[in-house]
Design a protein around this motif. Structure first.
Motif, PDB file in Angstrom:
ATOM      1  N   VAL A  13      33.427 -19.631 -30.752  1.00  0.00           N
ATOM      2  CA  VAL A  13      32.971 -18.881 -29.588  1.00  0.00           C
ATOM      3  C   VAL A  13      31.874 -17.909 -29.987  1.00  0.00           C
ATOM      4  O   VAL A  13      31.826 -17.433 -31.120  1.00  0.00           O
ATOM      5  N   SER A  14      31.012 -17.648 -29.038  1.00  0.00           N
ATOM      6  CA  SER A  14      29.974 -16.635 -29.176  1.00  0.00           C
ATOM      7  C   SER A  14      30.108 -15.725 -27.973  1.00  0.00           C
ATOM      8  O   SER A  14      30.394 -16.187 -26.870  1.00  0.00           O
ATOM      9  N   ASN A  15      29.930 -14.433 -28.162  1.00  0.00           N
ATOM     10  CA  ASN A  15      30.106 -13.513 -27.051  1.00  0.00           C
ATOM     11  C   ASN A  15      28.820 -12.909 -26.523  1.00  0.00           C
ATOM     12  O   ASN A  15      28.830 -12.227 -25.524  1.00  0.00           O
ATOM     13  N   ARG A  16      27.697 -13.151 -27.162  1.00  0.00           N
ATOM     14  CA  ARG A  16      26.425 -12.601 -26.693  1.00  0.00           C
ATOM     15  C   ARG A  16      25.327 -13.633 -26.825  1.00  0.00           C
ATOM     16  O   ARG A  16      24.677 -13.678 -27.848  1.00  0.00           O
ATOM     17  N   PRO A  17      25.087 -14.462 -25.848  1.00  0.00           N
ATOM     18  CA  PRO A  17      25.852 -14.654 -24.620  1.00  0.00           C
ATOM     19  C   PRO A  17      27.125 -15.451 -24.894  1.00  0.00           C
ATOM     20  O   PRO A  17      27.219 -16.140 -25.916  1.00  0.00           O
ATOM     21  N   ARG A  18      28.045 -15.390 -23.972  1.00  0.00           N
ATOM     22  CA  ARG A  18      29.314 -16.106 -24.117  1.00  0.00           C
ATOM     23  C   ARG A  18      29.052 -17.612 -24.105  1.00  0.00           C
ATOM     24  O   ARG A  18      28.387 -18.138 -23.216  1.00  0.00           O
ATOM     25  N   ALA A  19      29.545 -18.279 -25.119  1.00  0.00           N
ATOM     26  CA  ALA A  19      29.415 -19.732 -25.223  1.00  0.00           C
ATOM     27  C   ALA A  19      30.608 -20.249 -26.008  1.00  0.00           C
ATOM     28  O   ALA A  19      31.185 -19.539 -26.835  1.00  0.00           O
ATOM     29  N   ILE A  20      30.975 -21.481 -25.735  1.00  0.00           N
ATOM     30  CA  ILE A  20      32.051 -22.150 -26.459  1.00  0.00           C
ATOM     31  C   ILE A  20      31.450 -23.355 -27.148  1.00  0.00           C
ATOM     32  O   ILE A  20      30.724 -24.132 -26.529  1.00  0.00           O
ATOM     33  N   ALA A  21      31.722 -23.497 -28.426  1.00  0.00           N
ATOM     34  CA  ALA A  21      31.188 -24.611 -29.208  1.00  0.00           C
ATOM     35  C   ALA A  21      32.322 -25.544 -29.602  1.00  0.00           C
ATOM     36  O   ALA A  21      33.374 -25.101 -30.048  1.00  0.00           O
ATOM     37  N   LEU A  22      32.096 -26.835 -29.428  1.00  0.00           N
ATOM     38  CA  LEU A  22      33.022 -27.862 -29.891  1.00  0.00           C
ATOM     39  C   LEU A  22      32.348 -28.554 -31.063  1.00  0.00           C
ATOM     40  O   LEU A  22      31.356 -29.259 -30.900  1.00  0.00           O
ATOM     41  N   VAL A  23      32.923 -28.314 -32.246  1.00  0.00           N
ATOM     42  CA  VAL A  23      32.320 -28.812 -33.488  1.00  0.00           C
ATOM     43  C   VAL A  23      33.176 -29.949 -34.025  1.00  0.00           C
ATOM     44  O   VAL A  23      34.335 -29.731 -34.388  1.00  0.00           O
ATOM     45  N   PRO A  24      32.629 -31.185 -34.080  1.00  0.00           N
ATOM     46  CA  PRO A  24      33.409 -32.295 -34.638  1.00  0.00           C
ATOM     47  C   PRO A  24      33.851 -31.966 -36.062  1.00  0.00           C
ATOM     48  O   PRO A  24      33.097 -31.366 -36.840  1.00  0.00           O
ATOM     49  N   ALA A  25      35.070 -32.344 -36.405  1.00  0.00           N
ATOM     50  CA  ALA A  25      35.618 -32.025 -37.725  1.00  0.00           C
ATOM     51  C   ALA A  25      34.706 -32.496 -38.847  1.00  0.00           C
ATOM     52  O   ALA A  25      34.517 -31.795 -39.840  1.00  0.00           O
ATOM     53  N   HIS A  26      34.097 -33.654 -38.694  1.00  0.00           N
ATOM     54  CA  HIS A  26      33.242 -34.204 -39.753  1.00  0.00           C
ATOM     55  C   HIS A  26      31.891 -33.492 -39.847  1.00  0.00           C
ATOM     56  O   HIS A  26      31.222 -33.555 -40.877  1.00  0.00           O
ATOM     57  N   ALA A  27      31.473 -32.774 -38.798  1.00  0.00           N
ATOM     58  CA  ALA A  27      30.142 -32.165 -38.777  1.00  0.00           C
ATOM     59  C   ALA A  27      29.996 -31.005 -39.752  1.00  0.00           C
ATOM     60  O   ALA A  27      28.890 -30.701 -40.197  1.00  0.00           O
ATOM     61  N   LEU A  28      31.095 -30.354 -40.094  1.00  0.00           N
ATOM     62  CA  LEU A  28      31.007 -29.203 -40.988  1.00  0.00           C
ATOM     63  C   LEU A  28      30.580 -29.588 -42.399  1.00  0.00           C
ATOM     64  O   LEU A  28      29.974 -28.794 -43.105  1.00  0.00           O
ATOM     65  N   SER A  29      30.885 -30.812 -42.807  1.00  0.00           N
ATOM     66  CA  SER A  29      30.505 -31.247 -44.152  1.00  0.00           C
ATOM     67  C   SER A  29      29.256 -32.128 -44.155  1.00  0.00           C
ATOM     68  O   SER A  29      28.825 -32.589 -45.192  1.00  0.00           O
ATOM     69  N   ASP A  30      28.661 -32.346 -42.995  1.00  0.00           N
ATOM     70  CA  ASP A  30      27.474 -33.184 -42.858  1.00  0.00           C
ATOM     71  C   ASP A  30      26.238 -32.293 -42.820  1.00  0.00           C
ATOM     72  O   ASP A  30      26.138 -31.399 -41.980  1.00  0.00           O
ATOM     73  N   THR A  31      25.286 -32.534 -43.708  1.00  0.00           N
ATOM     74  CA  THR A  31      24.085 -31.700 -43.744  1.00  0.00           C
ATOM     75  C   THR A  31      23.262 -31.812 -42.462  1.00  0.00           C
ATOM     76  O   THR A  31      22.502 -30.903 -42.133  1.00  0.00           O
ATOM     77  N   ASN A  32      23.414 -32.890 -41.737  1.00  0.00           N
ATOM     78  CA  ASN A  32      22.726 -33.064 -40.455  1.00  0.00           C
ATOM     79  C   ASN A  32      23.681 -32.951 -39.278  1.00  0.00           C
ATOM     80  O   ASN A  32      23.395 -33.440 -38.187  1.00  0.00           O
ATOM     81  N   GLY A  33      24.842 -32.310 -39.491  1.00  0.00           N
ATOM     82  CA  GLY A  33      25.870 -32.221 -38.463  1.00  0.00           C
ATOM     83  C   GLY A  33      25.406 -31.486 -37.218  1.00  0.00           C
ATOM     84  O   GLY A  33      24.626 -30.529 -37.294  1.00  0.00           O
TER      85      GLY A  33
END
Length: 170
Positions: A13-33
């Motif tokens: 989540v981000s609060n300024r501005p408020r946003a919700i992010a859905l991050v695929p589990a595999h994207a965190l380890s992908d350099t182009n995620g």
């Protein structure tokens, strides 16, 4: 790990501005995620109920995720929908599901597509973080498992989407 577990999303989540992010589990380890971020824009002053526009963006993990904080919950299976209700906009996230069948088992001409039943849904506001901690308490294994989204949390606020959440869970 089952095939469905590999398709789960971490929630940020981000609060300024408020946003919700859905991050695929595999994207965190992908350099182009990449990940999806969802926020709203209202036409007109913020104190009116002007038209709401839901904005969905594809962002890069390496450049944009640093502006978000992880929500302290288990990974989710996806989004069940977005609802504008009583001056706020809510996102319904699928937190638990149950395997039902594979369409190929029912009809061999159908491609292999698993079907799941939604068992548990969590509601987050796209304008305010007030329900973020309450949503965590609904997660399996959380300290307050018996507290439902309709119950009052420590702030004395009841989530207005309780009926919709119950509908989606049944």
């Amino acid at each position: 790990m089952s095939a469905i577990d590999g398709k789960r999303f971490f929630v940020y989540v981000s609060n300024r501005p408020r946003a919700i992010a859905l991050v695929p589990a595999h994207a965190l380890s992908d350099t182009n995620g990449t990940f999806l971020s969802v926020c709203i824009r209202r036409d007109g002053p913020s104190d009116t109920n002007g038209d709401v526009k839901v904005e969905v963006n594809v962002e890069r993990v390496d450049s944009a995720l640093r502006y978000y904080s992880p929500l302290d919950i288990d990974a989710v299976y996806g989004c069940a929908g977005i609802l504008d209700y009583q001056g706020d906009t809510y996102m319904f996230l699928i937190t638990r599901c149950q395997y039902v069948c594979n369409l190929a088992e029912l009809n061999p001409r159908q491609p292999s597509k698993p079907v799941f039943r939604v068992v548990q849904v969590m509601t987050l506001s796209l304008t305010d973080s007030i329900f973020d901690s309450q949503a965590y308490r609904r997660m399996p294994g959380a300290m307050y498992d018996e507290v439902t989204q309709g119950d009052m949390d420590i702030y004395g606020i009841t989530n207005p989407c309780t009926q919709m959440t119950n509908f989606l869970e049944n």
